[in-house]
Design a protein around this motif. Sequence first.
Motif, PDB file in Angstrom:
ATOM      1  N   MET A 131       0.873  -1.362   0.020  1.00 45.57           N
ATOM      2  CA  MET A 131       0.022  -0.114  -0.075  1.00 45.57           C
ATOM      3  C   MET A 131       0.880   1.332  -0.139  1.00 45.57           C
ATOM      4  O   MET A 131       0.347   2.355  -0.385  1.00 45.57           O
ATOM      5  N   GLN A 132       2.111   1.058   0.379  1.00 43.73           N
ATOM      6  CA  GLN A 132       2.893   2.298   0.762  1.00 43.73           C
ATOM      7  C   GLN A 132       3.310   3.088  -0.707  1.00 43.73           C
ATOM      8  O   GLN A 132       2.966   4.253  -0.751  1.00 43.73           O
ATOM      9  N   GLU A 133       3.473   2.255  -1.865  1.00 45.09           N
ATOM     10  CA  GLU A 133       3.586   2.959  -2.962  1.00 45.09           C
ATOM     11  C   GLU A 133       2.286   3.737  -3.559  1.00 45.09           C
ATOM     12  O   GLU A 133       2.543   4.825  -4.117  1.00 45.09           O
ATOM     13  N   GLU A 134       1.185   3.205  -3.138  1.00 43.93           N
ATOM     14  CA  GLU A 134      -0.140   3.516  -3.629  1.00 43.93           C
ATOM     15  C   GLU A 134      -0.320   5.018  -2.785  1.00 43.93           C
ATOM     16  O   GLU A 134      -1.034   6.166  -3.423  1.00 43.93           O
ATOM     17  N   ILE A 135      -0.146   5.096  -1.724  1.00 39.60           N
ATOM     18  CA  ILE A 135      -0.236   6.093  -0.676  1.00 39.60           C
ATOM     19  C   ILE A 135       0.796   7.360  -1.333  1.00 39.60           C
ATOM     20  O   ILE A 135       0.236   8.582  -1.405  1.00 39.60           O
ATOM     21  N   LEU A 136       1.659   7.031  -1.469  1.00 37.40           N
ATOM     22  CA  LEU A 136       2.814   7.976  -1.937  1.00 37.40           C
ATOM     23  C   LEU A 136       2.418   8.605  -3.400  1.00 37.40           C
ATOM     24  O   LEU A 136       2.351   9.926  -3.482  1.00 37.40           O
ATOM     25  N   THR A 137       1.919   7.634  -4.246  1.00 39.36           N
ATOM     26  CA  THR A 137       1.532   8.249  -5.810  1.00 39.36           C
ATOM     27  C   THR A 137       0.342   9.215  -5.279  1.00 39.36           C
ATOM     28  O   THR A 137       0.393  10.075  -5.949  1.00 39.36           O
ATOM     29  N   LEU A 138      -0.536   9.055  -4.571  1.00 36.87           N
ATOM     30  CA  LEU A 138      -1.562   9.691  -4.304  1.00 36.87           C
ATOM     31  C   LEU A 138      -1.499  10.866  -3.526  1.00 36.87           C
ATOM     32  O   LEU A 138      -1.746  12.072  -4.032  1.00 36.87           O
ATOM     33  N   ALA A 139      -0.317  10.752  -2.695  1.00 39.04           N
ATOM     34  CA  ALA A 139      -0.048  12.108  -2.017  1.00 39.04           C
ATOM     35  C   ALA A 139       0.916  13.012  -2.798  1.00 39.04           C
ATOM     36  O   ALA A 139       0.760  13.992  -2.825  1.00 39.04           O
ATOM     37  N   GLU A 182      10.606  17.770  -6.682  1.00 42.00           N
ATOM     38  CA  GLU A 182      11.546  16.662  -6.288  1.00 42.00           C
ATOM     39  C   GLU A 182      12.435  17.011  -4.990  1.00 42.00           C
ATOM     40  O   GLU A 182      12.921  16.076  -4.402  1.00 42.00           O
ATOM     41  N   ASP A 183      12.414  18.397  -4.606  1.00 41.56           N
ATOM     42  CA  ASP A 183      13.293  18.662  -3.354  1.00 41.56           C
ATOM     43  C   ASP A 183      12.254  18.311  -2.016  1.00 41.56           C
ATOM     44  O   ASP A 183      12.768  18.168  -0.959  1.00 41.56           O
ATOM     45  N   GLU A 184      11.157  17.655  -2.458  1.00 41.39           N
ATOM     46  CA  GLU A 184      10.216  17.371  -1.322  1.00 41.39           C
ATOM     47  C   GLU A 184       9.762  16.152  -1.311  1.00 41.39           C
ATOM     48  O   GLU A 184       9.323  15.442  -0.301  1.00 41.39           O
ATOM     49  N   GLU A 185      10.528  15.289  -2.166  1.00 46.67           N
ATOM     50  CA  GLU A 185      10.109  13.695  -2.305  1.00 46.67           C
ATOM     51  C   GLU A 185      10.780  12.957  -0.943  1.00 46.67           C
ATOM     52  O   GLU A 185       9.917  12.331  -0.485  1.00 46.67           O
ATOM     53  N   ALA A 186      11.790  13.194  -0.637  1.00 43.80           N
ATOM     54  CA  ALA A 186      12.134  12.619   0.636  1.00 43.80           C
ATOM     55  C   ALA A 186      11.425  12.681   1.921  1.00 43.80           C
ATOM     56  O   ALA A 186      11.051  11.669   2.515  1.00 43.80           O
ATOM     57  N   ALA A 187      10.920  13.861   2.445  1.00 48.87           N
ATOM     58  CA  ALA A 187       9.973  14.328   2.993  1.00 48.87           C
ATOM     59  C   ALA A 187       8.741  13.391   2.960  1.00 48.87           C
ATOM     60  O   ALA A 187       7.989  12.981   3.895  1.00 48.87           O
ATOM     61  N   LEU A 188       8.247  13.707   1.914  1.00 52.41           N
ATOM     62  CA  LEU A 188       6.970  12.972   1.349  1.00 52.41           C
ATOM     63  C   LEU A 188       6.720  11.553   1.625  1.00 52.41           C
ATOM     64  O   LEU A 188       5.829  11.008   2.064  1.00 52.41           O
ATOM     65  N   VAL A 189       7.763  10.793   1.108  1.00 53.83           N
ATOM     66  CA  VAL A 189       7.956   9.467   1.555  1.00 53.83           C
ATOM     67  C   VAL A 189       7.857   9.161   2.734  1.00 53.83           C
ATOM     68  O   VAL A 189       7.438   8.308   3.231  1.00 53.83           O
ATOM     69  N   LEU A 190       8.692   9.818   3.804  1.00 55.98           N
ATOM     70  CA  LEU A 190       8.978   9.610   5.218  1.00 55.98           C
ATOM     71  C   LEU A 190       7.494   9.740   5.769  1.00 55.98           C
ATOM     72  O   LEU A 190       6.627   9.177   6.499  1.00 55.98           O
ATOM     73  N   LEU A 191       6.731  11.157   5.345  1.00 54.77           N
ATOM     74  CA  LEU A 191       5.264  11.288   5.921  1.00 54.77           C
ATOM     75  C   LEU A 191       4.135  10.311   5.410  1.00 54.77           C
ATOM     76  O   LEU A 191       3.299   9.871   6.189  1.00 54.77           O
ATOM     77  N   CYS A 192       4.517   9.684   4.275  1.00 53.23           N
ATOM     78  CA  CYS A 192       3.702   8.555   3.842  1.00 53.23           C
ATOM     79  C   CYS A 192       3.818   7.315   4.650  1.00 53.23           C
ATOM     80  O   CYS A 192       2.883   6.688   5.103  1.00 53.23           O
ATOM     81  N   LYS A 193       5.031   6.913   5.027  1.00 55.06           N
ATOM     82  CA  LYS A 193       5.363   5.951   5.913  1.00 55.06           C
ATOM     83  C   LYS A 193       4.674   5.957   7.306  1.00 55.06           C
ATOM     84  O   LYS A 193       4.203   5.160   7.686  1.00 55.06           O
ATOM     85  N   ALA A 194       4.958   7.200   7.606  1.00 50.51           N
ATOM     86  CA  ALA A 194       4.500   7.679   9.104  1.00 50.51           C
ATOM     87  C   ALA A 194       2.958   7.477   9.137  1.00 50.51           C
ATOM     88  O   ALA A 194       2.314   7.063  10.035  1.00 50.51           O
ATOM     89  N   ALA A 195       2.345   7.946   7.938  1.00 47.49           N
ATOM     90  CA  ALA A 195       0.882   8.049   8.103  1.00 47.49           C
ATOM     91  C   ALA A 195       0.412   6.593   7.937  1.00 47.49           C
ATOM     92  O   ALA A 195      -0.857   6.112   8.599  1.00 47.49           O
ATOM     93  N   GLU A 196       1.022   5.677   7.025  1.00 47.70           N
ATOM     94  CA  GLU A 196       0.352   4.425   7.194  1.00 47.70           C
ATOM     95  C   GLU A 196       0.596   3.759   8.321  1.00 47.70           C
ATOM     96  O   GLU A 196      -0.537   2.937   8.732  1.00 47.70           O
ATOM     97  N   LYS A 197       1.914   3.720   8.818  1.00 45.10           N
ATOM     98  CA  LYS A 197       1.963   3.258  10.378  1.00 45.10           C
ATOM     99  C   LYS A 197       0.905   3.831  11.243  1.00 45.10           C
ATOM    100  O   LYS A 197       0.568   2.826  12.100  1.00 45.10           O
ATOM    101  N   ALA A 198       0.849   4.975  11.364  1.00 41.60           N
ATOM    102  CA  ALA A 198      -0.354   5.654  12.558  1.00 41.60           C
ATOM    103  C   ALA A 198      -1.628   4.905  12.068  1.00 41.60           C
ATOM    104  O   ALA A 198      -2.297   4.831  13.173  1.00 41.60           O
ATOM    105  N   TRP A 199      -2.090   5.080  10.903  1.00 47.32           N
ATOM    106  CA  TRP A 199      -3.468   4.594  10.753  1.00 47.32           C
ATOM    107  C   TRP A 199      -3.655   3.137  10.647  1.00 47.32           C
ATOM    108  O   TRP A 199      -4.768   2.721  11.339  1.00 47.32           O
TER     109      TRP A 199
END
Length: 115
Positions: A1-9, A17-34
């Motif tokens: 699901m992680q890749e789908e969350i990232l694609t949607l985000a 591109e300069d925000e990609e690393a932050a967005l990847v981490l935010l998506c992982k954290a959001a998936e874990k939290a939910w």
Amino acid sequence: MQEEILTLARTLSGAGEDEEAALVLLCKAAEKAWTGRLREDVEPEECREAFLCAAALFAVAGLSASRGGMQFTAGDVSVTEPEGGKNAEALRREAERLMEPYVTAAEFRFRGVRG
């Protein structure tokens, strides 16, 4: 699901591109939290659409708050809203609304009653 969350985000945030690393981490954290908030009888696949949207919205809210506002890009046109805190909170509320049937309460407080 992680890749789908990232694609949607990525789509919702217009992240560069300069925000990609932050967005990847935010998506992982959001998936874990939910995942952690799901009721014991619910798996992420059972509420897949709501789960994906809620996790992406939470990640975008985090990115929005860090930017100080929302930014949407379509082709050569870019629109930026300066009120990141309000927008981030609205995104979080929408995520909570989507996941309400599947999760335990986010907060629980005891309040004293004067006698």
